[in-house]
Design a protein around this motif. Structure first.
Motif, mmCIF file in Angstrom:
data_model
loop_
_atom_site.group_PDB
_atom_site.id
_atom_site.type_symbol
_atom_site.label_atom_id
_atom_site.label_comp_id
_atom_site.label_asym_id
_atom_site.label_seq_id
_atom_site.Cartn_x
_atom_site.Cartn_y
_atom_site.Cartn_z
ATOM 1 N N ILE A 271 10.101 6.884 11.366
ATOM 2 C CA ILE A 271 10.131 5.508 11.381
ATOM 3 C C ILE A 271 9.140 4.993 12.553
ATOM 4 C CG2 ILE A 271 11.569 3.535 11.807
ATOM 5 C CD1 ILE A 271 13.918 4.762 10.644
ATOM 6 N N ASN A 272 9.057 5.486 13.676
ATOM 7 C CA ASN A 272 7.969 5.089 14.461
ATOM 8 C C ASN A 272 6.611 5.159 14.334
ATOM 9 O OD1 ASN A 272 9.958 3.956 16.544
ATOM 10 N ND2 ASN A 272 10.305 5.683 17.508
ATOM 11 N N LYS A 273 6.478 6.191 13.468
ATOM 12 C CA LYS A 273 5.101 6.754 13.162
ATOM 13 C C LYS A 273 4.680 5.899 11.852
ATOM 14 C CE LYS A 273 1.589 10.308 12.473
ATOM 15 N NZ LYS A 273 1.305 11.736 12.393
ATOM 16 N N HIS A 274 5.397 5.966 10.707
ATOM 17 C CA HIS A 274 5.091 5.401 9.360
ATOM 18 C C HIS A 274 5.817 3.995 9.045
ATOM 19 C CE1 HIS A 274 2.625 9.115 8.888
ATOM 20 N NE2 HIS A 274 3.902 9.881 9.237
ATOM 21 N N GLY A 275 6.664 3.732 9.823
ATOM 22 C CA GLY A 275 7.476 2.428 9.486
ATOM 23 C C GLY A 275 8.342 2.783 8.089
ATOM 24 N N LEU A 276 8.778 1.666 7.758
ATOM 25 C CA LEU A 276 9.598 1.465 6.528
ATOM 26 C C LEU A 276 9.137 0.604 5.386
ATOM 27 C CD1 LEU A 276 13.013 0.873 8.539
ATOM 28 C CD2 LEU A 276 12.434 2.921 7.204
ATOM 29 N N THR B 271 1.767 -3.636 6.352
ATOM 30 C CA THR B 271 1.787 -2.232 6.479
ATOM 31 C C THR B 271 3.121 -2.090 6.673
ATOM 32 O OG1 THR B 271 1.554 -2.208 8.896
ATOM 33 C CG2 THR B 271 -0.471 -2.082 7.563
ATOM 34 N N PRO B 272 3.678 -0.821 6.427
ATOM 35 C CA PRO B 272 5.206 -0.155 6.557
ATOM 36 C C PRO B 272 5.400 -0.494 8.037
ATOM 37 C CG PRO B 272 4.017 1.145 4.786
ATOM 38 C CD PRO B 272 3.010 0.228 5.361
ATOM 39 N N LYS B 273 4.442 0.154 8.879
ATOM 40 C CA LYS B 273 4.819 0.091 10.278
ATOM 41 C C LYS B 273 4.919 -1.114 10.890
ATOM 42 C CE LYS B 273 4.553 2.076 14.532
ATOM 43 N NZ LYS B 273 3.092 2.565 15.166
ATOM 44 N N ASP B 274 3.881 -2.266 10.480
ATOM 45 C CA ASP B 274 4.335 -3.501 11.110
ATOM 46 C C ASP B 274 5.590 -4.190 10.171
ATOM 47 O OD1 ASP B 274 2.036 -3.659 12.355
ATOM 48 O OD2 ASP B 274 0.734 -4.645 10.901
ATOM 49 N N PHE B 275 5.851 -3.743 8.968
ATOM 50 C CA PHE B 275 7.247 -4.286 8.303
ATOM 51 C C PHE B 275 8.274 -3.715 9.302
ATOM 52 C CE2 PHE B 275 10.864 -3.542 5.597
ATOM 53 C CZ PHE B 275 11.033 -4.974 5.323
ATOM 54 N N TYR B 276 8.393 -2.788 9.829
ATOM 55 C CA TYR B 276 9.269 -2.216 10.785
ATOM 56 C C TYR B 276 9.297 -3.030 12.125
ATOM 57 C CZ TYR B 276 11.769 0.674 14.260
ATOM 58 O OH TYR B 276 12.556 0.810 15.547
ATOM 59 N N GLU B 277 8.134 -2.851 12.752
ATOM 60 C CA GLU B 277 7.831 -3.623 14.101
ATOM 61 C C GLU B 277 8.254 -5.167 14.065
ATOM 62 O OE1 GLU B 277 7.117 -1.993 16.644
ATOM 63 O OE2 GLU B 277 6.605 -0.204 16.252
ATOM 64 N N GLN B 278 7.921 -5.813 12.997
ATOM 65 C CA GLN B 278 7.996 -7.154 12.973
ATOM 66 C C GLN B 278 9.611 -7.571 12.608
ATOM 67 O OE1 GLN B 278 4.793 -9.051 11.193
ATOM 68 N NE2 GLN B 278 3.211 -7.801 12.396
ATOM 69 N N HIS B 279 9.870 -7.031 11.263
ATOM 70 C CA HIS B 279 11.306 -7.449 10.703
ATOM 71 C C HIS B 279 12.307 -6.530 10.703
ATOM 72 C CE1 HIS B 279 8.576 -10.740 8.878
ATOM 73 N NE2 HIS B 279 7.811 -9.518 8.561
ATOM 74 N N VAL B 280 12.229 -5.559 11.174
ATOM 75 C CA VAL B 280 13.361 -4.462 11.214
ATOM 76 C C VAL B 280 13.682 -4.219 12.686
ATOM 77 C CG1 VAL B 280 14.306 -2.398 10.537
ATOM 78 C CG2 VAL B 280 12.978 -3.749 8.954
ATOM 79 N N LYS B 281 12.779 -3.859 13.555
ATOM 80 C CA LYS B 281 13.016 -3.351 14.886
ATOM 81 C C LYS B 281 13.815 -4.447 15.719
ATOM 82 C CE LYS B 281 10.602 -1.059 18.880
ATOM 83 N NZ LYS B 281 9.386 -0.633 19.262
ATOM 84 N N PRO B 282 13.517 -5.664 15.549
ATOM 85 C CA PRO B 282 14.334 -6.658 16.339
ATOM 86 C C PRO B 282 15.844 -6.675 16.075
ATOM 87 C CG PRO B 282 12.286 -7.641 15.461
ATOM 88 C CD PRO B 282 12.412 -6.323 14.867
ATOM 89 N N LEU B 283 16.206 -6.019 14.780
ATOM 90 C CA LEU B 283 17.621 -6.028 14.166
ATOM 91 C C LEU B 283 18.188 -4.615 14.577
ATOM 92 C CD1 LEU B 283 16.810 -7.710 10.816
ATOM 93 C CD2 LEU B 283 17.660 -9.067 12.840
ATOM 94 N N PHE B 284 17.419 -3.579 14.377
ATOM 95 C CA PHE B 284 17.780 -2.359 14.626
ATOM 96 C C PHE B 284 16.542 -1.372 15.068
ATOM 97 C CE2 PHE B 284 19.056 1.976 13.939
ATOM 98 C CZ PHE B 284 20.307 2.024 13.695
ATOM 99 N N ASN B 285 16.743 -1.239 16.482
ATOM 100 C CA ASN B 285 15.584 -0.491 17.078
ATOM 101 C C ASN B 285 16.098 1.031 17.051
ATOM 102 O OD1 ASN B 285 13.850 0.480 18.707
ATOM 103 N ND2 ASN B 285 13.996 -0.849 20.537
ATOM 104 N N VAL B 286 15.527 1.869 16.411
ATOM 105 C CA VAL B 286 15.895 3.379 16.472
ATOM 106 C C VAL B 286 15.710 3.755 17.792
ATOM 107 C CG1 VAL B 286 15.437 3.843 14.155
ATOM 108 C CG2 VAL B 286 13.405 4.021 15.754
ATOM 109 N N ASP B 287 14.869 3.467 18.643
ATOM 110 C CA ASP B 287 14.952 3.926 20.208
ATOM 111 C C ASP B 287 15.959 3.706 20.942
ATOM 112 O OD1 ASP B 287 12.286 5.308 19.687
ATOM 113 O OD2 ASP B 287 11.066 3.356 20.063
#
Length: 466
Positions: free
Chosen positions: A166-171, A261-277
């Protein structure tokens, strides 16, 4: 169960040989007990485990819980004929805050997207492990290299591998990269990959042993990975570099996100809700050789060159159960790994130590006759499957009695795909949970700062959930 009288002295004459006399005694002992004939009649017509199922336990099992997360994800997912449970379970947890934030009726992330990148990264990781073990001087027929060659790429995985991907390739949403035949039935693709990886392992070892430079070796691996990339792309498809997610919310209003991009989709829209780190994986390994409060890792285990290692923070199982309960109370589902095949009535979705009465059927018990630690030592137990906890039932003292489990086997088994697990089952067959670090004490979190003790590649704690 007591030993039959007619074979109590058998050991004095047995001496390891199954002589005609010894076999006759076994046979006489069998037919002297009419219960064996009844059991034989039943088990020769149907599944022995179904025959051993306890009606009393089934009658007293209710899929009702007094402490649940706010809402469970829809639809119920199905990994089909693949070993992707670890990916399904992770994405089933991550989608929950996304469904809430975007006001969705149902939603799935693309399991095939992460599966694609795991195949690419995992094959590259294997080839570089061959380089490492060759430089160590490990013989090709030694235990370590033989173990690596036995299954060069499988579908299973661990939590830290999910974080790497997820950190490298996003969702991306499933609609933007849907399932393929080899996602749902991966055996043929894996057969092709394993054949090539073994061939490539020989080429790498030969080159190193002939004095090839590091540059020569990496050039060879790049050529090999070009072929691997082609094979995986043919079987799974190749994800687009950007996508646009169009969707309707519960109010039937149209929305669009992208191109992104999948990476930006994770960083911008998912990570604020669920941060795998922010999530930590705690394991329980009760073997006397492996102390609680220590960090462990497994030699040659991982899925990404340059990625994080699989680190095991070993803690008592009671702490894992406590943190699971705490997370559920706070409305957060929990990814976990267990040995799913033991003491489970799969059709009914019941995981209970008493759900099978094997002594009644066979005259002997199985699966729980050794301690959890001894089962690990003797190959009787390992972490084989990942799922999600979505609810617990607490008694008057606040102690966990049972847990609700979201599985990824479709709706046909269990209560529309959900299982019920007793707390006693959890203690015997659950091996790891993932919770937010905010629920974990500083003392336990500090274990991650230790230099981990390295377990051998074949250690049961390195078993991958599938």
């Amino acid at each position: 169960m007591s030993t039959p009288k007619n074979i109590t002295k058998l050991g004095t004459m047995f001496k390891g040989v199954l002589s005609k006399e010894v076999l006759e005694k076994f046979k006489k002992s069998f037919f002297d007990d009419e219960k064996n004939l009844l059991a034989q009649n039943v088990c020769t017509k149907q599944d022995p485990f179904e025959s051993a199922q306890s009606r009393k336990i089934v009658e007293n099992t209710l899929h009702v819980f007094n402490t649940k997360i706010e809402s469970e994800g829809k639809p119920l997912t199905n990994q089909k004929s693949s070993g992707r449970c670890w990916l399904f379970a992770a994405l089933n947890v991550i989608r929950l805050p996304v469904i809430k934030k975007f006001n969705l009726e149902d939603f799935e992330f693309s399991q095939g997207y992460l599966f694609y990148w795991d195949k690419i990264e995992r094959c590259n990781f294997f080839l570089n492990n061959i380089v490492e073990t060759t430089k160590r001087g490990e013989p090709v027929d030694g235990r370590l290299v033989s173990f690596l060659l036995y299954d060069p790429t499988c579908d299973g995985g661990q939590w830290d591998m999910i974080v790497n991907l997820i950190n490298k390739h996003g969702l991306m949403p499933k609609k933007n990269f849907p399932e393929s035949y080899s996602c749902e039935a991966s055996a043929r693709m894996n057969q092709v990959l394993k054949s090539k990886l073994r061939e490539y392992a020989k080429a790498i070892r030969d080159l190193i042993q002939k004095g090839g430079s590091d540059g020569d070796v990496q050039s060879l691996i790049q050529e090999q990975m070009n072929n691997i990339y082609r094979i995986v792309g043919i079987c799974l498809g190749i994800p687009n570099e950007t996508f646009t997610w169009n969707y309707y919310d519960k109010n039937k209003e149209f929305h669009s996100i992208g191109p992104i991009t999948p990476k930006d989709f994770y960083e911008q829209h998912v990570k604020p809700l669920f941060n795998v780190d922010d999530k930590v994986c705690l394991v329980t390994d009760p073997r006397l050789t492996n102390s609680y409060g220590k960090a462990y890792t497994v030699d040659c285990l991982g899925n990404m060159v340059g990625g994080r290692r699989c680190i095991y923070n070993n803690q008592p199982v009671e702490l894992l159960l406590e943190l699971t309960s705490k997370s559920i109370k706070e409305g957060e589902a929990v990814w976990f790994g267990c040995e799913v095949s033991k003491r489970i009535a799969a059709k009914l979705g019941i995981q209970d130590l008493a759900v099978h009465d094997f002594p009644l059927l066979f005259g002997v018990d199985i699966q729980i006759t050794m301690t959890k630690g001894d089962r690990l030592l003797y190959g009787e137990s390992a972490m084989t499957h990942a799922m999600v906890f979505t609810a617990v039932h607490l008694d008057e003292k606040g102690e966990v009695e049972k847990l609700r489990v979201e599985n990824s086997w479709g709706e046909e088994r269990g209560e529309k795909g959900y299982l019920l697990m007793t707390a006693d089952w959890f203690k015997e067959f659950t091996f790891e949970v993932v919770v937010d670090k905010k629920y974990v004490s500083e003392e336990v979190l500090n274990v991650f700062q230790q230099e981990p003790i390295v377990l051998p590649a074949w250690d049961p704690m390195g078993t991958l959930a599938s």
